[in-house]
Design an enzyme around this catalytic site. Structure first.
Site, PDB file in Angstrom:
ATOM      1  N   GLU A 293     -38.190  44.149  -8.675  1.00 41.77           N
ATOM      2  CA  GLU A 293     -39.272  44.318  -7.691  1.00 41.77           C
ATOM      3  C   GLU A 293     -38.857  45.261  -6.565  1.00 41.77           C
ATOM      4  O   GLU A 293     -38.632  44.829  -5.446  1.00 41.77           O
ATOM      5  CB  GLU A 293     -39.737  42.957  -7.159  1.00 41.77           C
ATOM      6  CG  GLU A 293     -38.623  41.989  -6.873  1.00 41.77           C
ATOM      7  CD  GLU A 293     -39.093  40.559  -6.663  1.00 41.77           C
ATOM      8  OE1 GLU A 293     -40.156  40.166  -7.186  1.00 41.77           O
ATOM      9  OE2 GLU A 293     -38.372  39.829  -5.970  1.00 41.77           O
ATOM     10  N   PRO A 294     -38.782  46.556  -6.877  1.00 44.58           N
ATOM     11  CA  PRO A 294     -38.427  47.536  -5.846  1.00 44.58           C
ATOM     12  C   PRO A 294     -39.573  47.814  -4.876  1.00 44.58           C
ATOM     13  O   PRO A 294     -40.737  47.841  -5.272  1.00 44.58           O
ATOM     14  CB  PRO A 294     -38.139  48.806  -6.668  1.00 44.58           C
ATOM     15  CG  PRO A 294     -38.967  48.650  -7.907  1.00 44.58           C
ATOM     16  CD  PRO A 294     -39.036  47.182  -8.191  1.00 44.58           C
ATOM     17  N   GLY A 295     -39.233  48.016  -3.622  1.00 49.88           N
ATOM     18  CA  GLY A 295     -40.233  48.424  -2.629  1.00 49.88           C
ATOM     19  C   GLY A 295     -39.803  49.749  -2.032  1.00 49.88           C
ATOM     20  O   GLY A 295     -40.346  50.818  -2.321  1.00 49.88           O
ATOM     21  N   ARG A 296     -38.724  49.675  -1.222  1.00 54.53           N
ATOM     22  CA  ARG A 296     -38.226  50.843  -0.487  1.00 54.53           C
ATOM     23  C   ARG A 296     -37.981  52.060  -1.381  1.00 54.53           C
ATOM     24  O   ARG A 296     -38.334  53.178  -1.010  1.00 54.53           O
ATOM     25  CB  ARG A 296     -36.918  50.445   0.201  1.00 54.53           C
ATOM     26  CG  ARG A 296     -36.355  51.486   1.133  1.00 54.53           C
ATOM     27  CD  ARG A 296     -34.904  51.136   1.527  1.00 54.53           C
ATOM     28  NE  ARG A 296     -34.738  49.748   1.868  1.00 54.53           N
ATOM     29  CZ  ARG A 296     -34.755  49.267   3.106  1.00 54.53           C
ATOM     30  NH1 ARG A 296     -34.928  50.073   4.126  1.00 54.53           N
ATOM     31  NH2 ARG A 296     -34.577  47.975   3.319  1.00 54.53           N
ATOM     32  N   ARG A 332     -37.210  50.220  12.909  1.00 57.39           N
ATOM     33  CA  ARG A 332     -35.944  50.035  12.198  1.00 57.39           C
ATOM     34  C   ARG A 332     -34.698  50.479  13.003  1.00 57.39           C
ATOM     35  O   ARG A 332     -33.695  49.784  12.972  1.00 57.39           O
ATOM     36  CB  ARG A 332     -35.984  50.730  10.831  1.00 57.39           C
ATOM     37  CG  ARG A 332     -37.103  50.171   9.929  1.00 57.39           C
ATOM     38  CD  ARG A 332     -37.001  50.623   8.493  1.00 57.39           C
ATOM     39  NE  ARG A 332     -35.872  50.019   7.820  1.00 57.39           N
ATOM     40  CZ  ARG A 332     -34.717  50.599   7.621  1.00 57.39           C
ATOM     41  NH1 ARG A 332     -34.512  51.843   8.020  1.00 57.39           N
ATOM     42  NH2 ARG A 332     -33.734  49.970   7.012  1.00 57.39           N
ATOM     43  N   CYS A 362     -41.750  51.385  26.846  1.00 57.65           N
ATOM     44  CA  CYS A 362     -40.987  50.956  28.014  1.00 57.65           C
ATOM     45  C   CYS A 362     -39.836  50.070  27.575  1.00 57.65           C
ATOM     46  O   CYS A 362     -39.804  48.868  27.859  1.00 57.65           O
ATOM     47  CB  CYS A 362     -41.894  50.220  28.990  1.00 57.65           C
ATOM     48  SG  CYS A 362     -43.115  51.305  29.681  1.00 57.65           S
ATOM     49  N   GLU A 363     -38.919  50.630  26.849  1.00 57.03           N
ATOM     50  CA  GLU A 363     -37.744  49.924  26.323  1.00 57.03           C
ATOM     51  C   GLU A 363     -36.620  50.941  26.239  1.00 57.03           C
ATOM     52  O   GLU A 363     -36.790  51.990  25.595  1.00 57.03           O
ATOM     53  CB  GLU A 363     -37.988  49.432  24.887  1.00 57.03           C
ATOM     54  CG  GLU A 363     -39.037  48.392  24.705  1.00 57.03           C
ATOM     55  CD  GLU A 363     -38.558  46.983  24.995  1.00 57.03           C
ATOM     56  OE1 GLU A 363     -37.331  46.737  24.947  1.00 57.03           O
ATOM     57  OE2 GLU A 363     -39.415  46.138  25.275  1.00 57.03           O
ATOM     58  N   TYR A 391     -41.235  50.281   5.274  1.00 65.44           N
ATOM     59  CA  TYR A 391     -41.062  49.424   6.454  1.00 65.44           C
ATOM     60  C   TYR A 391     -41.253  50.189   7.766  1.00 65.44           C
ATOM     61  O   TYR A 391     -40.654  49.854   8.774  1.00 65.44           O
ATOM     62  CB  TYR A 391     -39.690  48.709   6.414  1.00 65.44           C
ATOM     63  CG  TYR A 391     -39.476  47.952   5.123  1.00 65.44           C
ATOM     64  CD1 TYR A 391     -40.159  46.768   4.891  1.00 65.44           C
ATOM     65  CD2 TYR A 391     -38.631  48.431   4.115  1.00 65.44           C
ATOM     66  CE1 TYR A 391     -39.996  46.080   3.692  1.00 65.44           C
ATOM     67  CE2 TYR A 391     -38.464  47.757   2.920  1.00 65.44           C
ATOM     68  CZ  TYR A 391     -39.149  46.576   2.713  1.00 65.44           C
ATOM     69  OH  TYR A 391     -39.001  45.897   1.532  1.00 65.44           O
TER      70      TYR A 391
HETATM   71  N1  LLP Z   1     -38.185  41.206  -3.469  1.00 64.85           N
HETATM   72  C1  LLP Z   1     -37.993  40.327  -2.480  1.00 64.85           C
HETATM   73  C2  LLP Z   1     -38.012  38.896  -2.772  1.00 64.85           C
HETATM   74  C3  LLP Z   1     -37.794  40.779  -1.174  1.00 64.85           C
HETATM   75  O1  LLP Z   1     -37.608  39.903  -0.209  1.00 64.85           O
HETATM   76  C4  LLP Z   1     -37.804  42.168  -0.919  1.00 64.85           C
HETATM   77  C5  LLP Z   1     -37.618  42.669   0.430  1.00 64.85           C
HETATM   78  C6  LLP Z   1     -38.019  43.042  -1.988  1.00 64.85           C
HETATM   79  C7  LLP Z   1     -38.203  42.531  -3.257  1.00 64.85           C
HETATM   80  C8  LLP Z   1     -38.070  44.538  -1.814  1.00 64.85           C
HETATM   81  O2  LLP Z   1     -36.897  45.057  -1.304  1.00 64.85           O
HETATM   82  P1  LLP Z   1     -36.735  46.657  -1.215  1.00 64.85           P
HETATM   83  O3  LLP Z   1     -36.659  47.180  -2.613  1.00 64.85           O
HETATM   84  O4  LLP Z   1     -37.911  47.165  -0.473  1.00 64.85           O
HETATM   85  O5  LLP Z   1     -35.469  46.858  -0.443  1.00 64.85           O
HETATM   86  N2  LLP Z   1     -37.650  45.286   6.879  1.00 64.85           N
HETATM   87  C9  LLP Z   1     -36.377  45.553   6.259  1.00 64.85           C
HETATM   88  C10 LLP Z   1     -36.371  45.216   4.801  1.00 64.85           C
HETATM   89  C11 LLP Z   1     -36.730  43.784   4.538  1.00 64.85           C
HETATM   90  C12 LLP Z   1     -36.795  43.515   3.077  1.00 64.85           C
HETATM   91  C13 LLP Z   1     -37.401  42.213   2.813  1.00 64.85           C
HETATM   92  N3  LLP Z   1     -37.474  41.892   1.460  1.00 64.85           N
HETATM   93  C14 LLP Z   1     -36.031  47.027   6.468  1.00 64.85           C
HETATM   94  O6  LLP Z   1     -36.802  47.732   7.094  1.00 64.85           O
HETATM   95  O7  LLP Z   1     -34.962  47.472   6.074  1.00 64.85           O
END
Ligand code: LLP
Length: 440
Positions: A293-296, A332, A362-363, A391
């Site tokens: 489950e990739p996001g980033r 971030r 203002c930080e 993100y």
């Molecule tokens: N699966 C689960 C269960 C997760 O908790 C996450 C991310 C992903 C998949 C996707 O991860 P990715 O491939 O996007 O790294 N806000 C933080 C990242 C928090 C990630 C939370 N969970 C940032 O900006 O670095």
């Protein structure tokens, strides 16, 4: 005769080039995008989004088991993005009723939705069951009991995966590291809670136990951490007598600066499938399906943020370029000390100024990029920060009553707005002059 020279600006997935003196993303002129849509502006290369998803779909394959790629929509979610995910053939990971609602609005096939979260509310679970979400990933025993109760009331049947905390240190920032033993996510594979869950599911018809899940953290570069996770999950799978689904999460790192050396998507997919095949063979085990489950890594490098520089300020120790956004569109750097790369748009490649790019909040901590060598800039110039696609928008806020920037998708020289910029009216659209009620 016009002399055309092309300088490849940086080795990144975002194709920001200087053609002559103009910076382009997917052949669209960055300054012209900023003129048209205003700044700050999130700009996504739509081809790059689709290419990244295709790279996952084409390379996350095995002869031995089925495979499925879920896009973790928390990284960047809006209706057009989820439609693109649908068209590219991925499944979807959502973590809230809100993300589920976006999926519904995008017409996403609910049977391909996976619902995550460590504290889903009864209302959210009810919503998921009503719309026929395919799989719920269960974080704890109380959640399992609640899902069972609500599913019984609805006469619904839902597939579940159990999220395990397998204690793998992925060596990433502690806020985005998820399976250290003190983490809030998942259950210990040898603990009482997981055992209770396994007993419970033998006594209910409304929940179908489909398999196990883990996620070791985010912005992870160490392939070995995933291998260790696979070993640990395979060890847990041994106790079950039917082939299950194994979800090994996301978290694959991307390039923010030249210090980051991500594993290319195709290579990572092959490593994960090969290693899982091997680990299963070594243990004479079979699984039904392998999930990631990739996001980033799908959206990160496909997105950039374009700002307008306002004032520039010199103090004895620093020079600041102030931009018209900041921690409200990219939290971030302030939250994780995240590093970014940036450029002044259309100012050539000569970087002579050591500057700090600061936002307008203002930080004191509202610094987007500290001590970077940049082109000389004047008020009104545009500044582009790369790799803000993950993100950034999804963690944006209205602090200081900043309005959330617009999001545009760019493709082959054309751009379309997919999220409009918030207006001042939007900022007060939930404000009410409520009546007093007694709560004695
Ligand atoms: N699966 C689960 C269960 C997760 O908790 C996450 C991310 C992903 C998949 C996707 O991860 P990715 O491939 O996007 O790294 N806000 C933080 C990242 C928090 C990630 C939370 N969970 C940032 O900006 O670095």
């Amino acid at each position: 005769m016009q002399f055309l020279f092309v300088v490849y600006l940086r080795l990144t997935n975002v194709q920001a080039f200087f053609y002559g003196s103009n910076m382009k993303i997917s052949n669209a002129d960055v300054n012209r995008l900023a003129d048209k849509f205003g700044t700050p502006l999130y700009v996504y290369d739509e081809n790059k989004l689709a290419d990244n998803m295709a790279a996952y779909i084409n390379n996350f394959q095995s002869q031995n088991f089925k495979t499925e790629v879920l896009y973790a929509s928390k990284a960047f979610s809006c209706v057009e993005m989820v439609k693109l995910v649908k068209n590219c053939g991925l499944s979807l990971d959502v973590v809230s009723g809100g993300e589920l609602y976006v999926a519904q609005k995008a017409g996403f096939d609910m049977s391909k939705v996976y619902f995550h979260g460590n504290n889903k509310s009864a209302q959210e679970i009810d919503y998921a069951l009503s719309v026929g979400v395919g799989t719920i990933i269960i974080d704890n025993f109380q959640e399992l009991q609640l899902i069972d109760k609500l599913a019984k009331e609805k006469n619904a049947v839902v597939k579940v995966l159990f999220r395990l905390n397998i204690g793998v240190d992925a060596h990433t920032h502690k806020y985005i590291s998820t399976t250290l033993f003190e983490s809030k996510f998942g259950m210990m594979p040898n603990g009482r809670e997981f055992k209770d869950c396994l007993v419970f599911i033998t006594n209910t018809k409304n929940i179908v136990f489909d398999g196990l899940h883990c996620h070791i953290g985010s912005q992870v570069f160490e392939t070995n951490a995933y291998k260790l996770a696979i070993d640990k999950m395979v060890a847990v799978l041994k106790q079950f007598d039917k082939p299950l689904t194994l979800n090994i999460g996301g978290g694959f790192g991307v390039r923010y600066t030249s210090e980051d050396k991500p594993v290319p998507i195709a290579e990572m997919c092959k490593t994960l499938t090969d290693y899982t095949e091997q680990a299963l063979a070594n243990n004479r085990l079979k699984i039904n399906k392998l999930l990631i489950e990739p996001g980033r890594s799908i959206v990160g490098e496909a997105g950039s943020t374009v700002y307008t520089i306002g004032f520039t300020k010199k103090i004895p120790t620093k020079t600041f370029y102030f931009v018209d956004g900041g921690m409200t569109d990219n939290i971030r750097p302030a939250l994780y000390q995240a590093k970014y790369d940036c450029d002044v748009v259309d100012k050539g490649n000569e970087k002579t100024q050591k500057v700090t790019v600061a936002g307008k909040c203002c930080e004191s901590g509202d610094l987007l990029v500290e001590d970077i060598l940049l082109q000389e800039a004047q008020s009104g110039d545009r500044l582009i920060v790369y790799t803000t696609g993950a993100y950034g928008y999804s963690m944006s806020s209205n602090y200081n009553k900043a309005t959330t920037p617009a999001v545009v998708f760019v493709k082959d020289g054309k751009a379309r707005e997919v999220v409009r910029r918030q207006s001042y009216a939007d900022l007060v659209s939930n404000d009410v002059d409520g009546d007093y009620y007694e709560f004695l």
